[in-house]
Write a protein that holds these residues in place. Structure first.
Motif, PDB file in Angstrom:
ATOM      1  N   GLN A 146      28.383 118.295  34.590  1.00 26.96           N
ATOM      2  CA  GLN A 146      28.464 118.202  33.115  1.00 26.96           C
ATOM      3  C   GLN A 146      27.335 117.531  32.550  1.00 26.96           C
ATOM      4  O   GLN A 146      26.721 118.003  31.572  1.00 26.96           O
ATOM      5  N   THR A 147      26.989 116.337  32.945  1.00 30.22           N
ATOM      6  CA  THR A 147      25.854 115.579  32.346  1.00 30.22           C
ATOM      7  C   THR A 147      24.527 116.317  32.685  1.00 30.22           C
ATOM      8  O   THR A 147      23.628 116.116  31.930  1.00 30.22           O
ATOM      9  N   LEU A 187      24.274 119.733  33.319  1.00 36.56           N
ATOM     10  CA  LEU A 187      24.106 120.736  32.305  1.00 36.56           C
ATOM     11  C   LEU A 187      23.636 120.614  31.005  1.00 36.56           C
ATOM     12  O   LEU A 187      22.957 121.585  30.481  1.00 36.56           O
ATOM     13  N   GLN A 188      24.154 119.481  30.177  1.00 37.08           N
ATOM     14  CA  GLN A 188      23.872 119.312  28.936  1.00 37.08           C
ATOM     15  C   GLN A 188      22.445 118.644  28.847  1.00 37.08           C
ATOM     16  O   GLN A 188      21.790 118.736  27.793  1.00 37.08           O
ATOM     17  N   ALA A 216      21.815 113.640  27.144  1.00 39.29           N
ATOM     18  CA  ALA A 216      21.630 114.254  25.532  1.00 39.29           C
ATOM     19  C   ALA A 216      23.274 114.130  24.977  1.00 39.29           C
ATOM     20  O   ALA A 216      23.499 114.330  23.960  1.00 39.29           O
ATOM     21  N   LEU A 217      24.163 113.810  25.881  1.00 40.90           N
ATOM     22  CA  LEU A 217      25.702 113.730  25.505  1.00 40.90           C
ATOM     23  C   LEU A 217      25.776 112.084  24.818  1.00 40.90           C
ATOM     24  O   LEU A 217      25.369 111.527  25.135  1.00 40.90           O
ATOM     25  N   ASP A 268      30.880 112.181  23.440  1.00 34.80           N
ATOM     26  CA  ASP A 268      31.073 113.121  23.957  1.00 34.80           C
ATOM     27  C   ASP A 268      31.227 112.594  25.491  1.00 34.80           C
ATOM     28  O   ASP A 268      32.178 113.322  26.083  1.00 34.80           O
ATOM     29  N   ARG A 278      36.475 119.737  22.630  1.00 35.18           N
ATOM     30  CA  ARG A 278      35.259 119.879  23.208  1.00 35.18           C
ATOM     31  C   ARG A 278      35.245 120.242  24.597  1.00 35.18           C
ATOM     32  O   ARG A 278      34.037 120.933  24.779  1.00 35.18           O
ATOM     33  N   TRP A 279      36.101 120.073  25.521  1.00 38.99           N
ATOM     34  CA  TRP A 279      36.030 120.414  26.866  1.00 38.99           C
ATOM     35  C   TRP A 279      37.130 121.195  27.461  1.00 38.99           C
ATOM     36  O   TRP A 279      37.428 121.105  28.689  1.00 38.99           O
TER      37      TRP A 279
END
Length: 238
Positions: free
Chosen positions: A19-20, A22-23, A27-28, A32, A77-78
């Motif tokens: 996930q980190t 992908l973002q 960016a998170l 988040d 959010r997720w």
């Protein structure tokens, strides 16, 4: 103090890194990341999704209010990380909230008048589960009702039956329902009339009306045994 322990550390780490990445690294926001970690903790089972807000909060050494916010915002959010079909989610939620312990706890937060009107009180602490149950009730053509506590939802027994029908938990088999009601043999004019008829000529509406009437009376009388049997008829997985 109870120690948090991941059930599958490798899967937790892999999803967090995925996930980190992908973002985009960095960016998170801090919020988040907090929400991501919390949702992954519940997905892993390190924190039981059915645990109370107080119990889950004590594991993280935060207040129940902050825990509720983590649950509510985290799933908003997720949600894609914990996605499940609506019927599967509803089965899971009802399987938890319609336990004897939760029904007894909820009964203290609903008025006598509401019980006489056939309202059953269920306690739903997880904010996301509560939202999903509210939507299921709306989809069944009823309205969610709260009385004394935001975590206790009052639901009419006939609404639960409609929800069971709509979700496919209660099969519209008139003969099977009448057979089950005959075994319970509770006192009811509606059931007496139903049992006098030729079962092969009965309509599903007749069986449903008898079930609704019996359920309302069981709720009003707080007869746990009879109520549980009727709930199992509507929701066989209980």
């Amino acid at each position: 103090m109870q120690q948090l322990e991941l059930k599958d550390p490798a899967a937790f780490a892999a999803e967090f890194l995925r996930q980190t990445q992908l973002q985009g690294f960095g960016a998170l926001s801090k919020r988040d990341l907090e929400l991501l970690v919390y949702v992954l903790l519940e997905r892993d089972g390190a924190i039981d999704r059915n645990s109370s807000n107080h119990a889950a909060a004590s594991l993280l050494r935060i207040t129940p209010a902050k825990l509720r916010a983590l649950r509510s915002d985290g799933y908003a959010r997720w949600r894609q990380l914990v996605a499940e079909p609506a019927d599967v989610a509803l089965r899971r939620i009802l399987g938890h909230v319609l336990t004897d312990a939760n029904l007894r706890a909820g009964s203290r937060h609903v008025s006598e008048r509401s019980r006489k009107d056939g309202f059953l009180a269920v306690r739903v602490e997880h904010p996301d589960d509560r939202l999903q149950l509210e939507q299921a009730i709306l989809d069944a053509g009823a309205l969610p009702v709260y009385e004394r506590n935001r975590e206790v939802l009052a639901v009419r027994f006939d609404t639960l039956v409609a929800l069971a029908e709509r979700s496919g938990f209660l099969q519209p088999d008139t003969e099977a329902v009448v057979k089950a009601l005959r075994k319970l043999a509770p006192a009811s004019e509606e059931l007496a009339d139903l049992l006098e008829k030729d079962v092969t000529k009965l309509r599903w509406e007749d069986a449903r009306n008898a079930l609704n009437s019996l359920g309302a009376k069981a709720v009003s009388s707080t007869a746990e045994g009879g109520l549980k049997s009727l709930l199992k008829l509507a929701f066989p997985f209980l």
